[in-house]
Structures are given as C-alpha cells and as structure tokens.
Motif scaffolding. Sequence first.
Motif, PDB file in Angstrom:
ATOM      1  N   TRP A  46       0.835  -1.270  -0.217  1.00  0.00           N
ATOM      2  CA  TRP A  46       0.142  -0.391  -0.095  1.00  0.00           C
ATOM      3  C   TRP A  46       1.010   1.209  -0.116  1.00  0.00           C
ATOM      4  O   TRP A  46       0.478   1.867  -0.697  1.00  0.00           O
ATOM      5  CB  TRP A  46      -0.885   0.046   0.856  1.00  0.00           C
ATOM      6  N   GLU A  47       1.320   1.458   1.275  1.00  0.00           N
ATOM      7  CA  GLU A  47       3.321   2.588   0.562  1.00  0.00           C
ATOM      8  C   GLU A  47       3.197   2.877  -0.810  1.00  0.00           C
ATOM      9  O   GLU A  47       3.374   3.531  -0.938  1.00  0.00           O
ATOM     10  CB  GLU A  47       4.328   2.080   2.186  1.00  0.00           C
ATOM     11  N   ASP A 142      -7.828  11.000   7.413  1.00  0.00           N
ATOM     12  CA  ASP A 142      -7.120  12.140   7.073  1.00  0.00           C
ATOM     13  C   ASP A 142      -6.072  11.641   5.852  1.00  0.00           C
ATOM     14  O   ASP A 142      -6.438  10.770   5.219  1.00  0.00           O
ATOM     15  CB  ASP A 142      -7.120  13.232   7.309  1.00  0.00           C
ATOM     16  N   TYR A 143      -4.951  11.116   6.481  1.00  0.00           N
ATOM     17  CA  TYR A 143      -4.126  10.347   5.384  1.00  0.00           C
ATOM     18  C   TYR A 143      -4.501   9.341   5.827  1.00  0.00           C
ATOM     19  O   TYR A 143      -4.547   8.811   3.896  1.00  0.00           O
ATOM     20  CB  TYR A 143      -2.762  10.209   7.350  1.00  0.00           C
ATOM     21  N   PHE A 163       7.940  11.876   0.594  1.00  0.00           N
ATOM     22  CA  PHE A 163       7.945  10.025   0.652  1.00  0.00           C
ATOM     23  C   PHE A 163       7.753   9.988   2.163  1.00  0.00           C
ATOM     24  O   PHE A 163       8.033   9.083   2.946  1.00  0.00           O
ATOM     25  CB  PHE A 163       8.824   9.720   0.146  1.00  0.00           C
ATOM     26  N   GLU A 164       9.155  10.810   2.832  1.00  0.00           N
ATOM     27  CA  GLU A 164       9.700  10.673   4.215  1.00  0.00           C
ATOM     28  C   GLU A 164       8.410  11.215   5.101  1.00  0.00           C
ATOM     29  O   GLU A 164       8.006  10.161   6.161  1.00  0.00           O
ATOM     30  CB  GLU A 164      10.484  11.805   4.927  1.00  0.00           C
ATOM     31  N   GLN A 165       7.340  11.426   4.564  1.00  0.00           N
ATOM     32  CA  GLN A 165       5.877  11.645   5.657  1.00  0.00           C
ATOM     33  C   GLN A 165       5.233  11.007   5.561  1.00  0.00           C
ATOM     34  O   GLN A 165       5.233  10.428   6.496  1.00  0.00           O
ATOM     35  CB  GLN A 165       5.240  13.453   5.043  1.00  0.00           C
ATOM     36  N   LEU A 168       6.777   7.835   7.347  1.00  0.00           N
ATOM     37  CA  LEU A 168       6.734   8.286   8.677  1.00  0.00           C
ATOM     38  C   LEU A 168       4.848   7.860   9.496  1.00  0.00           C
ATOM     39  O   LEU A 168       4.905   6.709  10.054  1.00  0.00           O
ATOM     40  CB  LEU A 168       6.900  10.052   9.363  1.00  0.00           C
ATOM     41  N   VAL A 169       4.665   8.227   8.650  1.00  0.00           N
ATOM     42  CA  VAL A 169       2.750   7.473   8.770  1.00  0.00           C
ATOM     43  C   VAL A 169       2.610   6.318   8.423  1.00  0.00           C
ATOM     44  O   VAL A 169       1.985   6.294   9.534  1.00  0.00           O
ATOM     45  CB  VAL A 169       1.651   8.610   7.632  1.00  0.00           C
ATOM     46  N   PHE A 170       3.445   5.404   7.612  1.00  0.00           N
ATOM     47  CA  PHE A 170       3.254   4.150   7.348  1.00  0.00           C
ATOM     48  C   PHE A 170       3.720   3.285   8.654  1.00  0.00           C
ATOM     49  O   PHE A 170       3.513   2.366   8.776  1.00  0.00           O
ATOM     50  CB  PHE A 170       3.570   3.568   5.872  1.00  0.00           C
TER      51      PHE A 170
END
Length: 196
Positions: A46-47, A142-143, A163-165, A168-170
């Motif tokens: 998914w990421e 939201d993410y 992409f870094e954000q 981090l969320v994943f």
Amino acid sequence: MNRFKSYSWENRPKNLDADEIRSPFSVLDDYYDEWSFDYENDLEEWEYSVIAYDCFKEGALGSGEDLLYMYKAVLKISEALFVINDLIEIGHTFPMYTEEQVNLENRKSLWFPKNLNKRERMDPYKTIKTVFKNIELQRLRDYLWEFLVYGLSARPCDDMFDFEQVNLVFKQIHKLVSIAYLLINRNELDWKETKC
C-alpha cells in the motif's frame, strides 16, 4: 456518560458502532480472523502504491478491492485502539509483560511483530498512547483516506506529501496493526466477555 466528551468531535470514533465501542477488542478479533499474517506485506505494498507511479492493482499488488478492505480494517483497528487508549486514560489497567515473558513469547511464536522493540512489546498500551500523541485520530483518518485515493490512482502523492512523511505515517499505522495482532495473539482477555 460520554467517555469521549473531553475530545473534540472530530477526534472521536466515527466508524465503530455502539457495541464495538463497548467491546473494542472484538473489533481486533474480527479483523484478525479475516486479515491474515500477511498484513506486513500488504501495508508495504500500500505504501509503495502511494509513493510510486503505480497503483494498487491486480497481480503482485492485489486489487483495488483488497486495498478498500485494508483501508476499512486499518481504520476500524485504529479507532478500536483509540478506545482502548481512552480506557487507560480513565484508569482502566491492562497487564504488562515482563522481559522474560516477551523473550519466551518470541521463542514460541511463529509470528512476532518485528517492528516493535522489546519495550513496546512489554507495554503495547503505552505505545498506543504514543502513536495517538504523534497523530490525532482525525488526522490519521485523513491520512488513510488520502493514501487510499493515491493507492487507487496511478499518480504518486508527491504533490501533497513528501515521501518521508508518508513513510513516517505508515510506520505509525504499522505499529498500530502490529499491536492489535500482538494483543490478540496473547489472548490476555476473553474478547467475548470484555465490555468497556
């Protein structure tokens, strides 16, 4: 009594029904039965589909239907863990594992969350609290929605997120899902009897 009254309306569970809010462990149990140990690969795919010029599609990455199922599963698991975190905030306690128990669990189990360190495995409830301090529930929703949209499209998310954000969320999402599996595998509670 409304346990969530201290939270703004957007930071309350929206995708759980009243029974699921009263028994959040049952939500974890429901998705554990249907979404197998392959969740780590699913989340990685998914990421990848969010950051690449590729979509989550038939073949190696599964299908759009699979992605919709994952979105719903992660959404409900996250909200159930938020409810569990709220229980801790109001004074409910859950058992903490010792280092010896974690080591024994690691040796006995076929599956073990590699993305959680020993301290996080000893006290996963503290890790839940940390995740929700880093990302409020509504922001996480939201993410997830944006990641669903980008995962289903052939465009990368670089116009909205770096992409870094995304990574981090994943990582936080992966922690939540791993904690859910850890709690169910431990079978610390009788899921059918526990009402919160």
